[in-house]
Write a protein that holds these residues in place. Structure first.
Motif, mmCIF file in Angstrom:
data_model
loop_
_atom_site.group_PDB
_atom_site.id
_atom_site.type_symbol
_atom_site.label_atom_id
_atom_site.label_comp_id
_atom_site.label_asym_id
_atom_site.label_seq_id
_atom_site.Cartn_x
_atom_site.Cartn_y
_atom_site.Cartn_z
ATOM 1 N N UNK A 1 -5.550 -7.453 -3.173
ATOM 2 C CA UNK A 1 -6.262 -9.020 -2.931
ATOM 3 C C UNK A 1 -5.773 -9.464 -1.489
ATOM 4 N N UNK A 2 -6.681 -10.098 -0.812
ATOM 5 C CA UNK A 2 -6.226 -10.471 0.428
ATOM 6 C C UNK A 2 -5.408 -9.594 1.445
ATOM 7 N N UNK A 3 -5.835 -8.559 1.649
ATOM 8 C CA UNK A 3 -5.192 -7.587 2.413
ATOM 9 C C UNK A 3 -3.724 -7.169 1.798
ATOM 10 N N UNK A 4 -3.354 -7.470 0.537
ATOM 11 C CA UNK A 4 -2.148 -6.763 -0.068
ATOM 12 C C UNK A 4 -2.319 -5.965 -1.020
ATOM 13 N N UNK A 5 -1.565 -4.941 -0.921
ATOM 14 C CA UNK A 5 -1.554 -3.891 -2.200
ATOM 15 C C UNK A 5 -0.371 -4.004 -2.805
ATOM 16 N N UNK A 6 -0.336 -4.451 -4.134
ATOM 17 C CA UNK A 6 0.662 -4.513 -5.194
ATOM 18 C C UNK A 6 0.635 -3.460 -5.938
ATOM 19 N N UNK A 7 1.870 -2.894 -6.327
ATOM 20 C CA UNK A 7 1.959 -2.078 -7.356
ATOM 21 C C UNK A 7 2.510 -2.397 -8.719
ATOM 22 N N UNK A 8 1.796 -2.378 -9.942
ATOM 23 C CA UNK A 8 2.384 -2.792 -11.188
ATOM 24 C C UNK A 8 3.075 -1.416 -11.544
ATOM 25 N N UNK A 9 4.386 -1.515 -11.515
ATOM 26 C CA UNK A 9 5.292 -0.169 -11.936
ATOM 27 C C UNK A 9 6.273 -0.452 -12.892
ATOM 28 N N UNK A 10 6.328 -1.744 -13.630
ATOM 29 C CA UNK A 10 7.463 -1.824 -14.444
ATOM 30 C C UNK A 10 7.217 -0.624 -15.571
ATOM 31 N N UNK B 1 -12.866 -10.226 -4.233
ATOM 32 C CA UNK B 1 -11.926 -9.574 -3.281
ATOM 33 C C UNK B 1 -10.830 -8.799 -4.112
ATOM 34 N N UNK B 2 -10.666 -9.234 -5.307
ATOM 35 C CA UNK B 2 -9.933 -8.520 -6.329
ATOM 36 C C UNK B 2 -10.214 -7.108 -6.677
ATOM 37 N N UNK B 3 -9.416 -6.154 -6.315
ATOM 38 C CA UNK B 3 -9.566 -4.610 -6.729
ATOM 39 C C UNK B 3 -8.525 -4.274 -7.699
ATOM 40 N N UNK B 4 -8.597 -3.430 -8.789
ATOM 41 C CA UNK B 4 -7.772 -3.065 -9.424
ATOM 42 C C UNK B 4 -7.841 -1.660 -9.692
ATOM 43 N N UNK B 5 -6.764 -0.877 -9.326
ATOM 44 C CA UNK B 5 -7.034 0.655 -9.613
ATOM 45 C C UNK B 5 -6.000 1.187 -10.586
ATOM 46 N N UNK C 1 -5.920 3.340 3.473
ATOM 47 C CA UNK C 1 -6.779 3.781 4.585
ATOM 48 C C UNK C 1 -8.312 3.548 4.221
ATOM 49 N N UNK C 2 -8.564 3.530 2.975
ATOM 50 C CA UNK C 2 -9.749 3.226 2.298
ATOM 51 C C UNK C 2 -10.185 2.032 2.549
ATOM 52 N N UNK C 3 -9.257 1.079 2.311
ATOM 53 C CA UNK C 3 -9.623 -0.607 2.166
ATOM 54 C C UNK C 3 -9.687 -0.970 3.654
ATOM 55 N N UNK C 4 -9.347 -0.243 4.833
ATOM 56 C CA UNK C 4 -9.386 -0.639 6.152
ATOM 57 C C UNK C 4 -11.066 -0.706 6.350
ATOM 58 N N UNK C 5 -11.874 0.096 5.805
ATOM 59 C CA UNK C 5 -13.126 0.178 5.864
ATOM 60 C C UNK C 5 -13.737 -1.271 5.392
ATOM 61 N N UNK C 6 -14.883 -1.538 5.881
ATOM 62 C CA UNK C 6 -15.412 -2.704 5.526
ATOM 63 C C UNK C 6 -15.808 -2.718 4.273
ATOM 64 N N UNK C 7 -15.083 -3.495 3.124
ATOM 65 C CA UNK C 7 -15.666 -3.605 1.905
ATOM 66 C C UNK C 7 -16.150 -2.328 1.132
ATOM 67 N N UNK C 8 -15.154 -1.568 1.112
ATOM 68 C CA UNK C 8 -15.592 -0.231 0.274
ATOM 69 C C UNK C 8 -15.986 -0.317 -1.177
ATOM 70 N N UNK C 9 -16.945 0.514 -1.595
ATOM 71 C CA UNK C 9 -17.575 0.470 -2.935
ATOM 72 C C UNK C 9 -16.397 0.669 -3.974
#
Lengths: 237, 237
Positions: free
Chosen positions: B114-123, B146-150, B175-183
């Protein structure tokens, strides 16, 4: 194999009485289960969800489609004594027999397109829960490239009727199929959009369209699924 | 809201040990349930299908996600005394609270962008069936554009490890998120393709990738779903 779904609610209702779910079959392949509960809104949703959950649970245990439909009908009849009914369609892709099996308890017809022909499966078919011992209609097709199957709820069959301008599903299908190899999503979207237009953009009923298409094998071994779920904004009326 | 899935089997196995299904929530919205049973092939499939079916059945009855995960864990532990385990991820889109709720019993991390940040939930997170009273990790996010969850199974985390060339999920995402709004489908496909390449086109494990993306509201009120199911030809090796 490609499967596409398009679904809208009846105008001014927040909940569709149609329920559609996909389940993996225990011996390979998958089944799409679509139910339309009587009336609309919350009550219809409860019924169609109950029917779909029961059918999916049985299919996941390896029960045959026809037996699952009968079981769901008996359960609904026992619970509601014939006062509440639900249509049911099951489309199963069986990778072992390499067939598509269609199970129908729905007066709305099913369309089958192959080799430039459009056939309508319209034998009389009774919804679940109407009496004891309701029989589903079962039809089986070989998985041949070019086969397209179109299944829908009565929001399609009854579109435009109130305004004396009923839907001609066959004509709409023919116009789309004239295009070069339309995607199943295009077919589903076009049928749904046509029905909504006939209802003057205020669908008189919940509408669900399900399209299955067998294409020649191209591309990779990846299974893919996409879902688009519109979220109502607080500011929307 | 858009949801995409990409899924392949371990090399030379006809059945994935990963099971993924989508269920409508009784109060609106939907849940995606992903389980990866221990080992691969038939046995793993039986376990992951059992876990997913149980969780989906409970969610459909209105049971909360965390309670459904615990119940599935207890059932698996009771049945197999800790000898068979399964990972579980549940991603629920709740239209009433307007949140996404993530439930995790899986050592593989979850990525949140979200907002150009990539956070990892790794607890640290323990799979189902390992002991009595396994707790899921639960995280909740507001449904903001804008929220993306993987989310993925360990076929992604372990890709390339055997060849000493492990996967850097974060770098691929960036690298993918640098593209304009990837599906979401592009994100899922790219991660999966990268992992398969690191395994030299012979995936060392079943791989499933699930991507959820909240976009600004555009377009119509139509719910859509597409599924692509490759069918193995008789002539294929």
């Amino acid at each position: 194999m490609q499967i596409a779904v398009a679904k809208v609610n009846k105008y001014a209702t927040s909940e569709s009485g149609d329920t559609l779910e996909v389940v993996e079959r225990p011996n390979g392949g998958l089944s799409v289960v679509l139910a339309d509960g009587q009336t609309s809104g919350r009550g219809a949703k409860t019924i169609s969800q109950m029917v779909v959950r029961r059918v999916i649970g049985l299919l996941a245990e390896g029960v045959r489609d026809g037996a699952a439909a009968r079981a769901a009908s008996d359960a609904l009849f026992t619970e509601r004594q014939g006062k509440v009914i639900s249509t049911l369609n099951i489309a199963s892709v069986d990778l072992h027999s390499r067939t598509i099996v269609l199970t129908r308890n729905n007066p709305a017809p099913v369309f089958v397109c192959a080799n430039d022909r459009i056939d309508m499966l319209s034998e009389e078919s009774i919804p679940l829960g109407t009496s004891r011992n309701v029989r589903p209609l079962i039809t089986e097709f070989a998985l041949e490239p070019g086969l397209v199957i179109i299944i829908f709820t009565d929001g399609i069959s009854h579109a435009g009727e109130r305004r004396g301008n009923p839907m001609n599903v066959s004509a709409v299908l023919r116009s789309v199929l004239e295009d070069q190899d339309p995607s199943p999503q295009l077919l589903a979207d076009t049928l749904l959009a046509h029905a909504v237009r006939l209802d003057e953009n205020r669908p008189a009923d919940d509408i669900s369209v399900l399209v299955l298409k067998v294409t020649s094998r191209t591309g990779d071994n990846v299974r893919r699924m996409t879902v688009r779920l519109p979220i109502e904004g607080h500011s929307r009326i």
